[in-house]
Design an enzyme around this catalytic site. Structure first.
Site, PDB file in Angstrom:
ATOM      1  N   HIS A 272       0.999  -1.478   0.134  1.00 46.77           N
ATOM      2  CA  HIS A 272      -0.155  -0.622  -0.125  1.00 46.77           C
ATOM      3  C   HIS A 272       0.856   1.181  -0.006  1.00 46.77           C
ATOM      4  CE1 HIS A 272       0.639  -1.562   4.294  1.00 46.77           C
ATOM      5  NE2 HIS A 272       0.667  -0.352   4.007  1.00 46.77           N
TER       6      HIS A 272
ATOM      7  N   HIS B  56       1.119   4.960   1.194  1.00 46.92           N
ATOM      8  CA  HIS B  56       0.419   5.784   1.861  1.00 46.92           C
ATOM      9  C   HIS B  56       0.791   7.781   1.534  1.00 46.92           C
ATOM     10  CE1 HIS B  56       1.140   3.562   6.140  1.00 46.92           C
ATOM     11  NE2 HIS B  56       1.381   2.781   5.256  1.00 46.92           N
TER      12      HIS B  56
HETATM   13  P1  AMP Z   1       2.739  -0.478   7.442  1.00 47.88           P
HETATM   14  O1  AMP Z   1       2.831   0.469   8.540  1.00 47.88           O
HETATM   15  O2  AMP Z   1       3.341   0.236   6.081  1.00 47.88           O
HETATM   16  O3  AMP Z   1       1.688  -1.233   7.168  1.00 47.88           O
HETATM   17  O4  AMP Z   1       1.183   0.829   7.431  1.00 47.88           O
HETATM   18  C1  AMP Z   1      -0.120   0.097   7.383  1.00 47.88           C
HETATM   19  C2  AMP Z   1      -1.306   0.657   7.922  1.00 47.88           C
HETATM   20  O5  AMP Z   1      -2.223   0.454   7.560  1.00 47.88           O
HETATM   21  C3  AMP Z   1      -0.975   1.768   9.130  1.00 47.88           C
HETATM   22  O6  AMP Z   1      -0.815   2.584   9.239  1.00 47.88           O
HETATM   23  C4  AMP Z   1      -2.556   1.147  10.412  1.00 47.88           C
HETATM   24  O7  AMP Z   1      -2.817   1.887  10.899  1.00 47.88           O
HETATM   25  C5  AMP Z   1      -2.854   0.873   8.879  1.00 47.88           C
HETATM   26  N1  AMP Z   1      -4.293  -0.032   8.877  1.00 47.88           N
HETATM   27  C6  AMP Z   1      -4.201  -1.190   9.332  1.00 47.88           C
HETATM   28  N2  AMP Z   1      -5.845  -1.366   9.590  1.00 47.88           N
HETATM   29  C7  AMP Z   1      -6.591  -0.527   8.925  1.00 47.88           C
HETATM   30  C8  AMP Z   1      -7.475  -1.379   8.528  1.00 47.88           C
HETATM   31  N3  AMP Z   1      -8.266  -2.188   8.695  1.00 47.88           N
HETATM   32  N4  AMP Z   1      -8.179  -0.130   7.845  1.00 47.88           N
HETATM   33  C9  AMP Z   1      -7.712   1.248   7.338  1.00 47.88           C
HETATM   34  N5  AMP Z   1      -6.143   0.921   7.915  1.00 47.88           N
HETATM   35  C10 AMP Z   1      -5.619  -0.224   8.142  1.00 47.88           C
END
Ligand code: AMP
Ligand code: ZN
Length: 146
Positions: free
Chosen positions: A103, A105
Protein backbone atom coordinates in the site's frame (compact mmCIF):
# COMPACT_ATOMS: atom_id res chain seq x y z
CA UNK A 1 -8.49 -11.67 -8.82
CA UNK A 2 -6.13 -12.98 -6.14
CA UNK A 3 -7.48 -12.39 -2.62
CA UNK A 4 -6.18 -13.76 0.65
CA UNK A 5 -8.64 -14.79 3.34
CA UNK A 6 -6.69 -13.55 6.37
CA UNK A 7 -5.62 -10.22 4.84
CA UNK A 8 -7.40 -7.19 6.33
CA UNK A 9 -7.03 -5.15 3.13
CA UNK A 10 -8.46 -8.01 1.03
CA UNK A 11 -11.37 -8.07 3.54
CA UNK A 12 -11.87 -4.33 2.89
CA UNK A 13 -11.82 -4.95 -0.88
CA UNK A 14 -14.46 -7.68 -0.46
CA UNK A 15 -16.57 -5.39 1.75
CA UNK A 16 -16.17 -7.75 4.73
CA UNK A 17 -14.31 -5.11 6.78
CA UNK A 18 -15.32 -1.48 7.10
CA UNK A 19 -13.30 1.37 5.63
CA UNK A 20 -13.90 5.01 4.78
CA UNK A 21 -13.55 4.80 1.01
CA UNK A 22 -12.13 7.75 -0.86
CA UNK A 23 -11.87 6.29 -4.37
CA UNK A 24 -12.59 2.97 -6.03
CA UNK A 25 -12.43 1.50 -9.52
CA UNK A 26 -12.13 -2.05 -10.84
CA UNK A 27 -8.44 -2.34 -9.95
CA UNK A 28 -7.65 0.18 -7.22
CA UNK A 29 -9.03 1.27 -3.86
CA UNK A 30 -8.16 4.21 -1.63
CA UNK A 31 -9.43 4.49 1.94
CA UNK A 32 -8.57 6.34 5.13
CA UNK A 33 -5.90 4.92 7.39
CA UNK A 34 -7.57 3.76 10.61
CA UNK A 35 -4.71 5.29 12.64
CA UNK A 36 -3.94 8.49 10.74
CA UNK A 37 -0.73 10.43 11.25
CA UNK A 38 -2.54 13.55 10.02
CA UNK A 39 -6.17 14.16 9.12
CA UNK A 40 -6.83 12.74 5.65
CA UNK A 41 -4.06 10.10 5.79
CA UNK A 42 -5.08 7.80 2.94
CA UNK A 43 -3.93 4.38 1.80
CA UNK A 44 -3.89 3.36 -1.86
CA UNK A 45 -3.97 -0.32 -2.74
CA UNK A 46 -4.34 -2.46 -5.81
CA UNK A 47 -7.24 -4.84 -5.25
CA UNK A 48 -5.50 -8.12 -6.12
CA UNK A 49 -3.39 -9.29 -3.19
CA UNK A 50 0.32 -8.59 -3.58
CA UNK A 51 2.39 -8.65 -0.42
CA UNK A 52 5.49 -6.71 -1.38
CA UNK A 53 7.08 -4.81 -4.27
CA UNK A 54 8.56 -8.11 -5.39
CA UNK A 55 5.04 -9.44 -5.94
CA UNK A 56 3.67 -6.30 -7.63
CA UNK A 57 3.61 -5.93 -11.41
CA UNK A 58 5.35 -2.68 -12.41
CA UNK A 59 2.32 -1.37 -14.30
CA UNK A 60 0.09 -1.95 -11.26
CA UNK A 61 2.60 -0.07 -9.10
CA UNK A 62 2.54 2.78 -11.62
CA UNK A 63 -1.25 2.95 -11.41
CA UNK A 64 -1.10 2.95 -7.60
CA UNK A 65 1.33 5.88 -7.71
CA UNK A 66 -0.80 7.72 -10.27
CA UNK A 67 -3.78 7.45 -7.91
CA UNK A 68 -1.64 8.51 -4.92
CA UNK A 69 -0.48 11.51 -6.98
CA UNK A 70 -4.08 12.39 -7.78
CA UNK A 71 -5.19 12.06 -4.15
CA UNK A 72 -2.27 14.24 -3.02
CA UNK A 73 -3.43 16.96 -5.42
CA UNK A 74 -7.05 16.48 -4.33
CA UNK A 75 -6.02 16.97 -0.68
CA UNK A 76 -4.70 20.38 -1.67
CA UNK A 77 -7.85 21.30 -3.56
CA UNK A 78 -10.18 19.97 -0.85
CA UNK A 79 -11.31 21.90 2.21
CA UNK A 80 -8.57 20.04 4.10
CA UNK A 81 -6.36 22.48 2.18
CA UNK A 82 -3.12 20.50 2.41
CA UNK A 83 0.03 22.46 1.53
CA UNK A 84 1.90 19.28 0.65
CA UNK A 85 2.00 15.57 1.35
CA UNK A 86 4.25 12.65 2.13
CA UNK A 87 3.85 9.66 -0.20
CA UNK A 88 5.40 6.64 1.48
CA UNK A 89 5.54 2.96 0.68
CA UNK A 90 7.02 0.60 3.28
CA UNK A 91 8.30 -2.51 1.48
CA UNK A 92 8.76 -5.37 3.93
CA UNK A 93 9.06 -5.69 7.70
CA UNK A 94 12.59 -4.25 7.60
CA UNK A 95 11.00 -1.04 6.30
CA UNK A 96 8.17 -1.16 8.91
CA UNK A 97 5.55 -2.73 6.64
CA UNK A 98 2.97 -4.13 9.06
CA UNK A 99 0.08 -5.03 6.73
CA UNK A 100 1.28 -7.57 4.16
CA UNK A 101 -0.78 -6.17 1.26
CA UNK A 102 1.35 -3.53 -0.40
CA UNK A 103 0.00 0.00 0.00
CA UNK A 104 0.97 3.59 -0.63
CA UNK A 105 0.49 6.10 2.20
CA UNK A 106 -0.61 9.61 1.23
CA UNK A 107 -0.18 11.84 4.28
CA UNK A 108 -1.35 15.44 3.99
CA UNK A 109 0.91 18.14 5.43
CA UNK A 110 0.53 21.80 6.29
CA UNK A 111 3.07 24.56 6.64
CA UNK A 112 4.32 24.65 10.22
CA UNK A 113 2.74 21.31 11.19
CA UNK A 114 6.00 19.72 12.38
CA UNK A 115 4.94 19.39 16.03
CA UNK A 116 1.42 18.23 15.10
CA UNK A 117 2.99 15.69 12.72
CA UNK A 118 5.26 14.25 15.42
CA UNK A 119 2.31 14.12 17.84
CA UNK A 120 0.27 12.36 15.11
CA UNK A 121 3.07 9.83 14.61
CA UNK A 122 3.00 9.04 18.33
CA UNK A 123 -0.76 9.06 18.94
CA UNK A 124 -2.12 7.89 15.55
CA UNK A 125 -5.63 8.97 16.56
CA UNK A 126 -8.55 9.09 14.11
CA UNK A 127 -11.90 10.86 14.15
CA UNK A 128 -14.40 12.59 11.86
CA UNK A 129 -13.79 9.75 9.44
CA UNK A 130 -16.91 10.07 7.31
CA UNK A 131 -16.53 13.85 7.00
CA UNK A 132 -12.85 13.56 6.14
CA UNK A 133 -13.46 10.95 3.43
CA UNK A 134 -16.25 13.14 1.97
CA UNK A 135 -13.92 16.16 1.86
CA UNK A 136 -11.31 14.18 -0.07
CA UNK A 137 -13.93 12.86 -2.50
CA UNK A 138 -14.99 16.51 -3.01
CA UNK A 139 -11.36 17.39 -3.72
CA UNK A 140 -11.22 14.65 -6.37
CA UNK A 141 -14.42 15.98 -7.94
CA UNK A 142 -13.00 19.53 -7.97
CA UNK A 143 -10.02 18.20 -9.94
CA UNK A 144 -12.36 17.04 -12.68
CA UNK A 145 -13.84 20.53 -13.02
CA UNK A 146 -12.17 23.05 -15.35
P1 AMP B 1 2.47 -0.13 7.09
O1 AMP B 1 3.16 -0.03 8.41
O2 AMP B 1 3.14 0.66 6.00
O3 AMP B 1 2.24 -1.59 6.71
O4 AMP B 1 1.06 0.55 7.26
C1 AMP B 1 -0.10 -0.16 7.55
C2 AMP B 1 -1.15 0.86 7.80
O5 AMP B 1 -2.42 0.25 7.73
C3 AMP B 1 -1.06 1.51 9.20
O6 AMP B 1 -0.88 2.91 9.03
C4 AMP B 1 -2.37 1.14 9.86
O7 AMP B 1 -2.88 2.16 10.69
C5 AMP B 1 -3.25 0.87 8.67
N1 AMP B 1 -4.35 -0.07 8.92
C6 AMP B 1 -4.30 -1.27 9.54
N2 AMP B 1 -5.52 -1.84 9.55
C7 AMP B 1 -6.36 -0.98 8.93
C8 AMP B 1 -7.75 -1.00 8.63
N3 AMP B 1 -8.54 -2.01 8.99
N4 AMP B 1 -8.28 0.05 7.97
C9 AMP B 1 -7.50 1.10 7.61
N5 AMP B 1 -6.18 1.17 7.87
C10 AMP B 1 -5.61 0.15 8.52
ZN1 ZN C 1 -4.62 -8.71 0.68
Amino acid sequence: MRRVSNCIFCAIVRGDAAAARVYEDDDLLAFLDIRPVTRGHTLVIAKPHAERLDDLAADVGSRMFALGHRIALALGRSDLAADGSNLVLNDGPAAFQTVPHIHLHVIPRHHGDRLRFVKGLLLRRGGETDTTAALIRDGLTRMEQP
